[in-house]
Design a protein around this motif. Structure first.
Motif, PDB file in Angstrom:
ATOM      1  N   MET A 260       0.823  -1.202   0.000  1.00 38.93           N
ATOM      2  CA  MET A 260       0.000   0.000   0.000  1.00 38.93           C
ATOM      3  C   MET A 260       0.862   1.260   0.000  1.00 38.93           C
ATOM      4  O   MET A 260       0.538   2.255  -0.646  1.00 38.93           O
ATOM      5  N   LEU A 261       1.980   1.210   0.711  1.00 34.63           N
ATOM      6  CA  LEU A 261       2.886   2.346   0.760  1.00 34.63           C
ATOM      7  C   LEU A 261       3.466   2.641  -0.621  1.00 34.63           C
ATOM      8  O   LEU A 261       3.598   3.811  -1.017  1.00 34.63           O
ATOM      9  N   ALA A 262       3.808   1.604  -1.370  1.00 35.15           N
ATOM     10  CA  ALA A 262       4.369   1.808  -2.708  1.00 35.15           C
ATOM     11  C   ALA A 262       3.376   2.499  -3.629  1.00 35.15           C
ATOM     12  O   ALA A 262       3.737   3.406  -4.392  1.00 35.15           O
ATOM     13  N   LEU A 263       2.109   2.087  -3.561  1.00 39.93           N
ATOM     14  CA  LEU A 263       1.086   2.722  -4.391  1.00 39.93           C
ATOM     15  C   LEU A 263       0.891   4.178  -3.997  1.00 39.93           C
ATOM     16  O   LEU A 263       0.794   5.065  -4.857  1.00 39.93           O
ATOM     17  N   GLY A 264       0.797   4.428  -2.689  1.00 42.48           N
ATOM     18  CA  GLY A 264       0.602   5.797  -2.233  1.00 42.48           C
ATOM     19  C   GLY A 264       1.785   6.694  -2.545  1.00 42.48           C
ATOM     20  O   GLY A 264       1.617   7.836  -2.982  1.00 42.48           O
ATOM     21  N   HIS A 265       2.984   6.190  -2.341  1.00 45.30           N
ATOM     22  CA  HIS A 265       4.195   6.974  -2.605  1.00 45.30           C
ATOM     23  C   HIS A 265       4.282   7.339  -4.087  1.00 45.30           C
ATOM     24  O   HIS A 265       4.605   8.492  -4.441  1.00 45.30           O
TER      25      HIS A 265
END
Length: 540
Positions: A260-265
């Motif tokens: 999820m962090l990769a998508l948001g970043h």
């Protein structure tokens, strides 16, 4: 299949998907192969507000073997007596099953996994979509054999309509006794010419037919090999792999958060720049630190941080005219439009984008002092009974001038940081962030419920403003309410959030707030708009 009764098929399609053409192809294929067939249709209304169904019966014995006798066909389907149902939309498939059309021991169900949202699903302020897994469970439970394909994706890849894909799925299922060549001849329109001499539409239809034919035939062959074990072909579009996280960011967060962090970043970086993505990671690190204090062992899977990674990215990448221009000016969008209209390499496609920015959109990119003047001027206009000011625009994004205008506007990301709305949004984000951080340290469940309140921020214009107003009121009234224990506060916030998502008008939210001892939202002032009475002429 019994030889003394017709094979029955119900075709379910939405308006404009070519269900009538599919039925004609099936009848032509049957008659070319020497079988008697009859079809009837029950017209519905356009698009997702209704569906058009077509009923087909084919007698499974060739006409040459009937000795001059002719079979008697029915005019409409009988619930529970269908041999097969083919549908272009998953919810429509389950609706027909709910009408009793499918018999678990008799009916073959072929369905697309694609969804076209109903009006009722679109009206819900939150996520009103029907649960796709539950729909699939219904299909599996009420069919003797089922094939669920992404027919929309197959049609787009082949450059054809979904009816050609549905025809290939029917042919691959072996429902009717005629060969593949009979179906393909019907698609060609009876033309037995070489494939290179086919028209573009017929060639594209044959590509879609072949893709669906193999998609259904292959699992059926496997099923026959293992003595009838059903081959559930639940194909779904897999999300594209997220971009790799920078090493320094990845090291700061546990693996449970990385997806999820990769998508948001990536979203925040694409929206603004690397510095803005770094701010996103810094904010998320504050939540992670608070969650580790509340749940040192990570038994909850860092759910608070995961939810914040999702909703924080969406809020930080809020929609404005710069963002809209960037999305409309991308090359991928032009390619998607050409695919949607099925344009060939030699076809010209003209796209006109309509914009209607108002005073708030222009003020958003101005410094606070100028923005206040613009919004005050527009409010004064409305107080005099006039409509909000707006500038209607039509931009031809297919032209050099139109695309240059979009690209110029999309390049103003540097101006966004100096605008009044950017400062306002960051201040509101910090209020929500501080509430989640404090709530998580007090009680893990309280922090998670506050993080989930990010769902309230959605849309644009008045919808977006209403969502922010609701979120801040819930934080102010419930998050720090000392008269309630943290667990009780978590329950109250969850109830208020669900009420806000279920009722756009806000009555359910006010009732939920009152029920938990909080004040309802203050009444918002609305301007009274005066309309001139049109002149009328009276004749005696």
């Amino acid at each position: 299949m019994e030889q003394n009764r017709p094979t029955t098929l119900l075709v379910c399609a939405l308006g404009g998907e070519g269900g009538g053409v599919l039925t004609e192809w099936l009848v032509d294929a049957a008659r070319h192969a020497g079988y008697a067939a009859q079809s009837t249709s029950i017209p519905g209304v356009a698009q997702r507000t209704g569906a058009t169904t077509y009923y087909l019966e084919v007698f499974p014995v060739p006409m040459a073997q009937l000795g001059g006798r002719r079979p008697v066909f029915s005019l409409g389907p009988v619930p529970g007596a269908l041999d097969a149902i083919v549908s272009s939309e998953l919810l429509e498939t389950t609706r027909q099953i709910g009408n009793g059309m499918s018999a678990p021991l008799r009916t073959l169900v072929i369905s697309s996994s694609a969804r076209v949202l109903t009006t009722a699903e679109r009206m819900v302020p939150g996520d009103g979509r029907a649960d796709a897994q539950r729909l699939l469970d219904v299909v599996k439970a009420f069919s003797r054999e089922h094939h669920v394909l992404d027919m929309g994706a197959m049609a787009r890849e082949a450059g054809t309509v979904v009816s050609a894909v549905m025809l290939g799925a029917i042919a691959g299922s072996g429902l009717f006794p005629f060969p593949r060549e009979a179906y393909e001849r019907a698609v060609r329109g009876g033309d037995a010419a070489a494939p290179d001499k086919l028209g573009k539409m017929a060639a594209a239809s044959l590509r879609g037919f072949a893709a669906a034919f193999e998609a259904v035939r292959a699992p059926r062959a496997q099923a026959a090999f293992v003595q009838g074990v059903l081959a559930g072909d639940d194909t779904r579009d897999a999300p594209p792999p997220p971009q790799a996280l920078p090493d320094d960011v990845a090291r700061r967060f546990p693996p449970a958060v990385h997806d999820m962090l990769a998508l948001g970043h990536a979203r925040v970086r694409d929206y603004q720049d690397g510095a803005y993505a770094a701010l996103y990671a810094e904010r998320l690190a504050r939540i992670l630190e608070a969650e580790r204090a509340a749940d040192p062992s990570g038994a909850q899977g860092f759910a608070v941080t995961r939810e914040m990674a999702r909703w924080l990215a969406l809020w930080m990448a809020f929609d404005d005219i710069v963002r809209v221009a960037a999305l409309k000016g991308r090359a991928s969008r032009a390619q998607r439009v050409r695919q949607e209209v099925r344009a060939g390499d030699d076809d010209l496609v003209k796209v006109y984008d309509h914009f209607k920015p108002g005073a708030p959109e222009f003020a958003a990119l101005l410094p606070p002092s100028l923005a206040r003047r613009v919004t005050a001027w527009d409010r004064a206009r409305q107080s005099r009974g006039r409509a909000p000011w707006a500038l209607p625009l039509q931009v031809g994004s297919h032209s050099v001038l139109g695309m240059a205008s979009l690209r110029l506007l999309a390049s103003l990301t540097w101006l966004r940081r100096r605008g009044s709305r950017f400062a306002e949004e960051q201040a509101l984000i910090e209020r929500w962030l501080a509430a989640v951080e404090t709530g998580t340290r007090a009680h893990w469940a309280l922090g998670r419920e506050l993080a989930l309140c990010g769902r309230l921020i959605k849309g644009y214009g008045s919808t977006n403003e209403r969502g922010k107003h609701n979120l801040l009121h819930v934080i102010d009234e419930l998050a720090g309410r000392a008269t309630l224990q943290p667990a009780a506060r978590a329950e109250a916030i969850a109830a208020a959030r669900e009420a806000a998502l279920a009722d756009e008008g806000g009555k359910a939210l006010d009732a939920a707030l009152t029920r938990h001892g909080a004040a309802p939202r203050p009444v918002q002032a609305q301007p009274i708009r005066w309309m001139k009475r049109p002149k009328t002429t009276t004749t005696i």
